[in-house]
Design a protein around this motif. Structure first.
Motif, PDB file in Angstrom:
ATOM      1  N   THR A 120      42.738  48.171  23.774  1.00  0.00           N
ATOM      2  CA  THR A 120      42.328  48.979  24.916  1.00  0.00           C
ATOM      3  C   THR A 120      41.819  48.087  26.045  1.00  0.00           C
ATOM      4  O   THR A 120      41.536  46.900  25.853  1.00  0.00           O
ATOM      5  N   LEU A 121      41.726  48.670  27.202  1.00  0.00           N
ATOM      6  CA  LEU A 121      41.210  47.962  28.370  1.00  0.00           C
ATOM      7  C   LEU A 121      39.689  47.961  28.302  1.00  0.00           C
ATOM      8  O   LEU A 121      39.039  49.000  28.468  1.00  0.00           O
ATOM      9  N   SER A 122      39.124  46.799  28.059  1.00  0.00           N
ATOM     10  CA  SER A 122      37.670  46.707  27.946  1.00  0.00           C
ATOM     11  C   SER A 122      37.027  46.835  29.323  1.00  0.00           C
ATOM     12  O   SER A 122      37.633  46.519  30.357  1.00  0.00           O
ATOM     13  N   ALA A 123      35.776  47.274  29.331  1.00  0.00           N
ATOM     14  CA  ALA A 123      35.062  47.449  30.593  1.00  0.00           C
ATOM     15  C   ALA A 123      34.793  46.114  31.272  1.00  0.00           C
ATOM     16  O   ALA A 123      34.850  46.011  32.504  1.00  0.00           O
ATOM     17  N   ASP A 124      34.506  45.076  30.499  1.00  0.00           N
ATOM     18  CA  ASP A 124      34.259  43.758  31.093  1.00  0.00           C
ATOM     19  C   ASP A 124      35.516  43.206  31.759  1.00  0.00           C
ATOM     20  O   ASP A 124      35.446  42.627  32.851  1.00  0.00           O
ATOM     21  N   ALA A 125      36.662  43.376  31.097  1.00  0.00           N
ATOM     22  CA  ALA A 125      37.912  42.889  31.693  1.00  0.00           C
ATOM     23  C   ALA A 125      38.236  43.633  32.981  1.00  0.00           C
ATOM     24  O   ALA A 125      38.748  43.044  33.943  1.00  0.00           O
ATOM     25  N   PHE A 126      37.920  44.915  33.011  1.00  0.00           N
ATOM     26  CA  PHE A 126      38.209  45.689  34.215  1.00  0.00           C
ATOM     27  C   PHE A 126      37.266  45.333  35.361  1.00  0.00           C
ATOM     28  O   PHE A 126      37.706  45.041  36.480  1.00  0.00           O
ATOM     29  N   LEU A 131      39.207  44.558  38.894  1.00  0.00           N
ATOM     30  CA  LEU A 131      38.739  45.301  40.059  1.00  0.00           C
ATOM     31  C   LEU A 131      38.430  44.421  41.274  1.00  0.00           C
ATOM     32  O   LEU A 131      38.735  44.828  42.411  1.00  0.00           O
ATOM     33  N   PRO A 132      37.830  43.226  41.140  1.00  0.00           N
ATOM     34  CA  PRO A 132      37.494  42.424  42.338  1.00  0.00           C
ATOM     35  C   PRO A 132      38.666  42.099  43.248  1.00  0.00           C
ATOM     36  O   PRO A 132      38.512  42.193  44.481  1.00  0.00           O
ATOM     37  N   VAL A 206      41.921  52.592  43.428  1.00  0.00           N
ATOM     38  CA  VAL A 206      43.245  52.121  43.039  1.00  0.00           C
ATOM     39  C   VAL A 206      44.246  53.273  43.058  1.00  0.00           C
ATOM     40  O   VAL A 206      45.349  53.171  43.609  1.00  0.00           O
ATOM     41  N   ALA A 207      43.858  54.404  42.458  1.00  0.00           N
ATOM     42  CA  ALA A 207      44.753  55.565  42.450  1.00  0.00           C
ATOM     43  C   ALA A 207      44.943  56.136  43.845  1.00  0.00           C
ATOM     44  O   ALA A 207      46.046  56.564  44.221  1.00  0.00           O
ATOM     45  N   ILE A 319      30.716  46.065  44.094  1.00  0.00           N
ATOM     46  CA  ILE A 319      31.768  46.555  44.990  1.00  0.00           C
ATOM     47  C   ILE A 319      31.320  46.447  46.444  1.00  0.00           C
ATOM     48  O   ILE A 319      32.069  45.989  47.320  1.00  0.00           O
ATOM     49  N   MET A 320      30.085  46.855  46.721  1.00  0.00           N
ATOM     50  CA  MET A 320      29.561  46.730  48.083  1.00  0.00           C
ATOM     51  C   MET A 320      29.436  45.271  48.495  1.00  0.00           C
ATOM     52  O   MET A 320      29.653  44.918  49.658  1.00  0.00           O
ATOM     53  N   ALA A 321      29.093  44.400  47.540  1.00  0.00           N
ATOM     54  CA  ALA A 321      28.918  42.978  47.854  1.00  0.00           C
ATOM     55  C   ALA A 321      30.238  42.325  48.253  1.00  0.00           C
ATOM     56  O   ALA A 321      30.332  41.649  49.284  1.00  0.00           O
ATOM     57  N   ILE A 322      31.265  42.515  47.451  1.00  0.00           N
ATOM     58  CA  ILE A 322      32.539  41.837  47.753  1.00  0.00           C
ATOM     59  C   ILE A 322      33.209  42.462  48.977  1.00  0.00           C
ATOM     60  O   ILE A 322      33.870  41.761  49.756  1.00  0.00           O
ATOM     61  N   MET A 323      32.995  43.730  49.211  1.00  0.00           N
ATOM     62  CA  MET A 323      33.567  44.352  50.399  1.00  0.00           C
ATOM     63  C   MET A 323      32.859  43.857  51.659  1.00  0.00           C
ATOM     64  O   MET A 323      33.506  43.544  52.669  1.00  0.00           O
TER      65      MET A 323
END
Length: 729
Positions: A120-126, A131-132, A206-207, A319-323
């Motif tokens: 499965t897609l782990s939360a840490d990998a996502f 996501l970044p 993403v969607a 998310i706010m930081a990288i944006m």
């Protein structure tokens, strides 16, 4: 058509080939027998000396992790390539739907071979790897002016709207658990329902991006939905962690609730501060990369990713930081780097975000095939309906409030698309797996997967027909920016700022003008190299627009090349015969013409006259020669018609040149009214009249040009004399 058909099936066939290669490697156990004896936990052989030497050896455990990653990326890329090679498939379903279907097939194949759930897609990998890049790409190429003009509306949809959806869904589900009889829903407490409501309220960017970029809606609607989805995730993650901390507390007081509400605001603002800090630091470092331009793009990726990791380490919004870091870097880093570095950043970010998006949807399909499912019809159906109802009510109420102060109001059709376009994705899926283990977790996982599949397939496939049915305003034809339009916008900004200053109103134009002055006076001088600072802001604007125009032209050229047919139609035999006949006839006529080499300064034009009814290849030198060449009877008519034309003869370096001055008014200089020896010459503009038709008489020498009728076409009259040639006379 057949070419598209075969190319599509070829790519899909390659995808299935990689699928058959992928499944055995994922189905085999993690340990392998070594030819040198037993192996320990590190994969080293415990035998000191092998019994026999083997020429060929397979050590899959040594390359297992990178090999599987490459296979996954290859499978996802081939699936995406096959989707775009198909003819009508992109117009029927979004790309995300096909990727999820491919993931379902891969997951079913792995489950059938291994007889246990696929990875499965782990939360840490996502959250740490996939996501970044998507958020960085969205923030770096974000339309800044449009985003900040609608920032108030976006924040209203993101912060109060997300809290409205999370609390509404959570309390409604808790009421459902109390109303529905049976022991199945008794294990869900109030904070479990609120935590689930916070994660299911997260709209996945993403969607949203994968669907709305294919519809080409108007810019205002696109920035509202996209900006709300980006900030919505930050708020959803913060509220999710808040309710998770409430669940772990033995007792909860009103002071804890107040501190949690303050924490929601501080987490978002902390991410913005961290992102701006790393963005300014990246601009300062790239100022000194003039001698090593090749590593300038590396600092863009490193500092942006470092801002995200730092925020996650401090438990604030990454998310706010990288944006914020991406928006800040774009203002100053682009001025320090070269054009090649800018192109590298652009295409590398697009590639990373595309690969991450593809892998996310593939793993969503793969992770669906598992044994951690628990179905409850009332809970699943009510959750699905509550997600639609609470979001629609929230959008209507918030839009009614914001339309009172907006100049460009959000129409009802746009409100419907905003409410219906709130699609869920991998963020909900990752957060639900991060929940602490309790008996009802399987039900929440099943409900989350159902909501994601419904939003991606049903909403994603029906939103485009709804946009066409409601006649929602689409994005117009993409025009290249102009310097005049940008200057006009700047003048209006300064004018509005001055009006606000006069009336004593502190609005967005006032603060924008203050920031522009501070940016020009301090930040740009400190963060941008001296050789990259133009003396005028118009020069900087022109350079920016010029680069933008070059990018648009390049993209347009690529689109035109991609839209062209790869193979031209084969000509029929009768068409080939017609082409040969036309070419043969024209070549024969061309060979019959008289061709000679001559000097136009030494030979008489009558030397090239041909007795035939067609023109000679030798070009006549004057309008009179052409008239005589067509028909001898037109000579007298031409002389009578052009009596007002005066020809001058001037010798210059031994060459004879004729200057014709035709005027509707008398000449100012009486000495210029001298007759010409060889007749007047004139450059034709409207062509010659037919040989059999008598032309209309021209105007009199002293007559105004305004009295000329529409049937009499006279060339535009000029009046000039070369000064040096007049002196020689």
């Amino acid at each position: 058509m057949w070419n598209t058909f075969w190319s599509t099936w070829t790519v899909l066939g390659l995808g299935h080939l990689w699928l058959f290669l992928l499944v055995p490697f994922l189905a085999v156990p993690r340990t392998f027998a070594s030819p040198y004896g037993p192996v320990d936990s590190r994969g080293n052989s415990s035998a000191l000396h092998p019994e026999t030497f083997q020429v060929f050896n397979v050590d899959y455990s040594h390359v297992q992790v990178p090999f599987e990653i490459v296979l996954w990326i290859m499978l996802a890329s081939l699936a995406k390539l096959g989707f775009h090679c198909s003819g009508r498939l992109p117009s029927v379903m979004p790309e995300s739907c096909l990727l999820i279907v491919v993931g379902l097939l891969v997951g079913a194949a792995i489950y059938g071979v291994r007889h246990r759930p696929p990875p499965t897609l782990s939360a840490d990998a996502f959250f740490l790897f996939l996501l970044p890049p998507i958020v960085l790409d969205a923030g770096y190429f974000l339309p800044g002016r449009l985003f900040f003009e609608n920032l108030g509306t976006i924040l209203l949809y993101a912060v109060p709207g997300t809290l409205w959806n999370a609390l509404g869904i959570g309390f409604s589900l808790r009421g459902l658990c109390l109303v529905v009889p049976g022991p199945e829903l008794e294990g869900l407490s109030l904070f479990h329902c609120l935590q689930f409501g916070s994660l299911i309220a997260a709209v996945d960017p993403v969607a949203v991006l994968s669907v709305f970029e294919e519809m080409h809606v108007n810019e205002q609607l696109h920035i509202l939905v996209f900006g709300e989805s980006l900030l919505n995730d930050a708020v959803a993650v913060v509220t999710y962690k808040l309710f998770e901390s409430f669940l772990r507390m033995p007792t909860l007081s009103s002071l804890d609730v107040l501190i949690g509400a303050v924490q929601v605001l501080l987490v978002g603002m902390g991410g913005v501060v961290v992102g701006i800090f790393f963005g300014l630091l990246a601009a300062l470092v790239t100022r000194f990369t003039v001698r090593v331009q090749v590593i300038a793009p590396l600092f863009v990726f490193l500092f942006s990713y470092l801002s995200y990791l730092t925020s996650e380490m401090l438990h604030i919004s990454g998310i706010m930081a990288i944006m914020s870091c991406a928006v800040c870097m774009k203002q100053y880093v682009e001025a320090n780097i070269s054009e090649k570095s800018h192109t590298t950043i652009k295409y590398f970010l697009k590639m990373l975000s595309s690969v991450s998006e593809t892998l996310i949807f593939i793993f969503l399909g793969v992770s669906t095939i598992q044994d951690k499912h628990m179905w409850n019809w009332p809970f699943v159906t009510c959750t699905l309906l509550l997600c639609l109802v609470w979001r629609a009510v929230g959008v209507l109420l918030l839009t009614a409030m914001i339309n009172r102060v907006r100049r460009n109001t959000v129409t009802f059709r746009d409100q419907f698309i905003i409410a219906y376009g709130g699609m869920r994705g991998a963020i909900c899926f990752s957060l639900v797996f991060l929940m602490d283990d309790f008996p009802m977790k399987k039900l929440l996982i099943t409900t989350t997967i159902t909501v994601i599949l419904f939003s991606v397939f049903v909403q994603g496939m029906t939103i485009k027909p709804l946009v066409e049915l409601l006649e929602v305003k689409r994005k117009g034809k993409k025009e290249l920016p102009s310097l005049g339009a940008e200057i006009h916008c700047r003048v209006l900004d300064h004018l509005m700022a001055g009006i606000e200053e006069l009336v004593g109103y502190t609005g967005q134009h006032h603060w924008k003008d203050k920031f522009d002055k501070f940016n020009t006076k301090y930040l740009r001088r400190f963060l941008v190299r001296q050789d990259k600072q133009p003396k005028s802001s118009l020069v900087r604007l022109y350079q920016k627009l010029q680069r933008h125009v070059e990018e648009e032209c390049e993209e347009k050229r690529v689109e035109e090349c991609a839209s062209e047919s790869p193979q031209s139609r084969v000509l029929l035999p009768e068409e080939m015969d017609s082409i040969r006949r036309i070419l043969t006839t024209n070549l024969q006529n061309f060979n019959k013409r008289h061709m000679m080499a001559y000097s136009r300064h030494k030979l008489n034009p009558e030397f090239f006259m041909d007795n035939t009814s067609h023109y000679s290849l030798a070009r006549p030198q004057s309008l009179r020669d052409r008239t005589l060449f067509l028909s001898p009877t037109l000579s007298a008519q031409w002389e009578h018609e052009h009596e007002d034309c005066v020809s001058y003869r001037a010798s210059h370096r031994g060459l004879s040149r004729s200057l014709t001055v035709c005027g509707s008014r008398p000449s100012r200089d009486p000495e210029e009214d001298l007759p010409s020896q060889n007749g007047p010459r004139e450059l034709p503009q409207d062509g010659l009249t037919d040989a059999g038709a008598a032309p209309d008489p021209g105007p009199a020498p002293g007559r105004s040009s305004s009295t000329i009728t529409s049937t009499a076409r006279v060339p535009k009259k000029l009046s000039f004399v070369l000064e040096n040639e007049r002196d020689k006379k």
